[in-house]
Design a protein around this motif. Structure first.
Motif, PDB file in Angstrom:
ATOM      1  N   GLN A  63      27.264  30.809  36.840  1.00 26.28           N
ATOM      2  CA  GLN A  63      26.695  31.918  36.190  1.00 26.28           C
ATOM      3  C   GLN A  63      27.066  32.293  34.780  1.00 26.28           C
ATOM      4  OE1 GLN A  63      26.937  35.014  39.123  1.00 26.28           O
ATOM      5  NE2 GLN A  63      25.805  34.004  40.745  1.00 26.28           N
ATOM      6  N   ARG A  64      27.681  31.155  34.266  1.00 26.80           N
ATOM      7  CA  ARG A  64      28.325  31.360  32.999  1.00 26.80           C
ATOM      8  C   ARG A  64      27.290  32.069  31.939  1.00 26.80           C
ATOM      9  NH1 ARG A  64      27.532  25.925  34.125  1.00 26.80           N
ATOM     10  NH2 ARG A  64      26.230  24.771  32.834  1.00 26.80           N
ATOM     11  N   ASP A  65      25.819  31.710  31.911  1.00 28.23           N
ATOM     12  CA  ASP A  65      25.235  32.286  30.926  1.00 28.23           C
ATOM     13  C   ASP A  65      24.927  33.871  31.034  1.00 28.23           C
ATOM     14  OD1 ASP A  65      24.447  29.760  30.062  1.00 28.23           O
ATOM     15  OD2 ASP A  65      22.612  29.446  31.231  1.00 28.23           O
ATOM     16  N   HIS A  66      25.489  34.463  32.139  1.00 25.90           N
ATOM     17  CA  HIS A  66      25.262  35.780  32.177  1.00 25.90           C
ATOM     18  C   HIS A  66      26.586  36.663  32.077  1.00 25.90           C
ATOM     19  CE1 HIS A  66      21.292  35.278  33.945  1.00 25.90           C
ATOM     20  NE2 HIS A  66      21.940  34.189  34.670  1.00 25.90           N
ATOM     21  N   GLU A 160      24.514  39.842  35.404  1.00 25.93           N
ATOM     22  CA  GLU A 160      25.632  40.168  34.245  1.00 25.93           C
ATOM     23  C   GLU A 160      26.781  40.642  34.932  1.00 25.93           C
ATOM     24  OE1 GLU A 160      26.461  42.184  30.085  1.00 25.93           O
ATOM     25  OE2 GLU A 160      24.839  42.699  31.460  1.00 25.93           O
ATOM     26  N   PHE A 161      26.513  41.547  35.848  1.00 28.43           N
ATOM     27  CA  PHE A 161      27.656  42.414  36.671  1.00 28.43           C
ATOM     28  C   PHE A 161      28.576  41.250  37.565  1.00 28.43           C
ATOM     29  CE2 PHE A 161      29.240  44.027  40.404  1.00 28.43           C
ATOM     30  CZ  PHE A 161      29.999  45.377  40.289  1.00 28.43           C
ATOM     31  N   ARG A 162      27.873  40.491  38.299  1.00 31.84           N
ATOM     32  CA  ARG A 162      28.219  39.515  39.167  1.00 31.84           C
ATOM     33  C   ARG A 162      29.173  38.536  38.404  1.00 31.84           C
ATOM     34  NH1 ARG A 162      25.438  36.463  43.965  1.00 31.84           N
ATOM     35  NH2 ARG A 162      27.317  35.919  45.340  1.00 31.84           N
ATOM     36  N   ALA A 163      28.464  37.818  37.189  1.00 35.50           N
ATOM     37  CA  ALA A 163      29.165  36.837  36.403  1.00 35.50           C
ATOM     38  C   ALA A 163      30.361  37.253  35.768  1.00 35.50           C
ATOM     39  CB  ALA A 163      28.077  36.339  35.557  1.00 35.50           C
ATOM     40  N   THR A 164      30.188  38.677  35.128  1.00 40.09           N
ATOM     41  CA  THR A 164      31.487  39.044  34.491  1.00 40.09           C
ATOM     42  C   THR A 164      32.490  39.420  35.228  1.00 40.09           C
ATOM     43  OG1 THR A 164      29.703  39.910  32.824  1.00 40.09           O
ATOM     44  CG2 THR A 164      31.898  40.952  32.789  1.00 40.09           C
ATOM     45  N   LEU A 165      32.305  39.972  36.462  1.00 40.97           N
ATOM     46  CA  LEU A 165      33.319  40.227  37.412  1.00 40.97           C
ATOM     47  C   LEU A 165      34.036  39.352  37.734  1.00 40.97           C
ATOM     48  CD1 LEU A 165      34.527  42.629  38.736  1.00 40.97           C
ATOM     49  CD2 LEU A 165      32.841  42.245  40.989  1.00 40.97           C
ATOM     50  N   GLN A 166      33.432  37.859  37.959  1.00 39.49           N
ATOM     51  CA  GLN A 166      33.984  36.786  38.633  1.00 39.49           C
ATOM     52  C   GLN A 166      34.685  36.102  37.419  1.00 39.49           C
ATOM     53  OE1 GLN A 166      34.242  36.036  41.776  1.00 39.49           O
ATOM     54  NE2 GLN A 166      32.776  37.917  41.735  1.00 39.49           N
ATOM     55  N   ALA A 167      34.076  36.267  36.085  1.00 36.25           N
ATOM     56  CA  ALA A 167      34.936  35.534  34.744  1.00 36.25           C
ATOM     57  C   ALA A 167      36.268  36.346  34.752  1.00 36.25           C
ATOM     58  CB  ALA A 167      34.351  35.633  33.744  1.00 36.25           C
ATOM     59  N   THR A 168      36.510  37.624  34.990  1.00 36.37           N
ATOM     60  CA  THR A 168      37.539  38.482  34.896  1.00 36.37           C
ATOM     61  C   THR A 168      38.404  38.142  35.946  1.00 36.37           C
ATOM     62  OG1 THR A 168      36.400  40.247  34.016  1.00 36.37           O
ATOM     63  CG2 THR A 168      38.375  40.951  34.794  1.00 36.37           C
ATOM     64  N   PHE A 169      37.993  37.892  37.137  1.00 34.27           N
ATOM     65  CA  PHE A 169      38.791  37.548  38.256  1.00 34.27           C
ATOM     66  C   PHE A 169      39.454  36.384  37.841  1.00 34.27           C
ATOM     67  CE2 PHE A 169      36.293  40.190  41.811  1.00 34.27           C
ATOM     68  CZ  PHE A 169      36.916  40.986  41.389  1.00 34.27           C
ATOM     69  N   CYS A 170      38.764  35.276  37.519  1.00 37.25           N
ATOM     70  CA  CYS A 170      39.102  34.231  37.298  1.00 37.25           C
ATOM     71  C   CYS A 170      40.120  33.982  36.250  1.00 37.25           C
ATOM     72  CB  CYS A 170      37.997  33.261  36.606  1.00 37.25           C
ATOM     73  SG  CYS A 170      38.260  31.354  36.393  1.00 37.25           S
ATOM     74  N   VAL A 171      40.172  34.472  35.080  1.00 36.98           N
ATOM     75  CA  VAL A 171      41.289  34.721  34.052  1.00 36.98           C
ATOM     76  C   VAL A 171      42.495  35.586  34.528  1.00 36.98           C
ATOM     77  CG1 VAL A 171      41.769  35.868  31.717  1.00 36.98           C
ATOM     78  CG2 VAL A 171      39.629  34.830  32.034  1.00 36.98           C
ATOM     79  N   GLN A 172      42.275  36.686  35.378  1.00 39.70           N
ATOM     80  CA  GLN A 172      43.405  37.381  35.649  1.00 39.70           C
ATOM     81  C   GLN A 172      44.227  36.567  36.922  1.00 39.70           C
ATOM     82  OE1 GLN A 172      42.432  41.404  36.926  1.00 39.70           O
ATOM     83  NE2 GLN A 172      42.386  42.216  34.822  1.00 39.70           N
ATOM     84  N   ASN A 173      43.321  35.802  37.904  1.00 40.81           N
ATOM     85  CA  ASN A 173      44.206  35.200  38.841  1.00 40.81           C
ATOM     86  C   ASN A 173      45.026  33.764  38.105  1.00 40.81           C
ATOM     87  OD1 ASN A 173      42.974  36.470  41.023  1.00 40.81           O
ATOM     88  ND2 ASN A 173      41.340  35.283  41.306  1.00 40.81           N
TER      89      ASN A 173
END
Length: 242
Positions: A63-66, A160-173
């Protein structure tokens, strides 16, 4: 590692992944308290953070485009500042105290999320949310609830909500795992347990994603919150016996 333990870990991770697919969050909230009944709370946090990285990275790539890059970067940067506070807590607290902290965090956030917790819009609240999520991630393994509230307040579109949330999780993890390694918490036992949970991670997401597409999400959110409360109560009971 026994066959029984492997099965139990896989089932817990499957349930947590199922919850994440239904609501967009809840993986750590479900998994950490239950895994802490099978291993130490410190190990449970490492296992969930490791598997959370796999899950968030997979979803983020698809979902990188969102992804709202600016928001994800701001929250992740603030989270990095808060992580040392959580690392200090996980290093100095006893297993019983950490179990109580985890259970308390689950109960508080389950209630707040169930009541539709939101924050004011703006850079300040977003940074504060990032800081809190970073501290919670390294101390309890659960960084999702404040991020969910913040992103809801921003009015992000569902994708956008779901993709941005997962991107943040990824970086923080990734950052959290580096911190765990630095303080000696990234152990072979933890990684073996994470490997045991991987099949459950994939199966839970696959099932949850399909159920979510055909079922009222509000009903399942109530189920997820019920599981959170139940798992927190079990953790508190276990901590009282230790």
């Amino acid at each position: 590692m026994t066959t029984t333990l492997i099965t139990e870990v896989a089932l817990i991770i499957a349930l947590a992944s199922f919850a994440q697919a239904l609501s967009g969050f809840g993986f750590a909230l479900v998994a950490v308290p239950l895994l802490a009944l099978l291993t130490s709370p410190q190990n449970a946090i490492v296992v969930v953070t490791s598997l959370g990285l796999v899950l968030s990275l997979t979803v983020c790539v698809h979902q990188r485009d969102h992804v709202n890059v600016r928001t994800a970067s701001l929250v992740s940067g603030a989270g990095l500042v808060g992580m040392p506070l959580g690392l200090l807590a996980v290093t100095v607290l006893s297993a019983g105290a950490l179990s109580v902290l985890i259970a308390g965090a689950v109960l508080v956030f389950a209630v707040l999320i169930g009541r539709g917790m939101t924050f004011r819009r703006g850079t300040g609240p977003t940074v504060a949310t990032g800081f809190a999520s970073g501290a919670l991630l390294t101390s309890t393994g659960m960084n999702g609830p404040p991020l969910v509230a913040a992103f809801q307040a921003m009015g992000l579109a569902p994708r956008e909500f779901r993709a941005t949330l997962q991107a943040t999780f990824c970086v923080q993890n990734v950052l959290a795992l580096a911190g765990f390694f630095a303080v000696g918490r990234l152990t072979a036992d933890g990684l073996l347990l994470a490997g045991a949970g991987l099949p459950g991670l994939l199966a839970g997401w696959w099932c949850g994603d399909r159920v979510f597409a055909r079922t009222d999400s509000a009903r399942f959110k109530k189920i997820v919150l019920g599981v959170l409360v139940a798992s927190a109560c079990v953790s508190l009971y276990q901590a009282a016996l230790s």
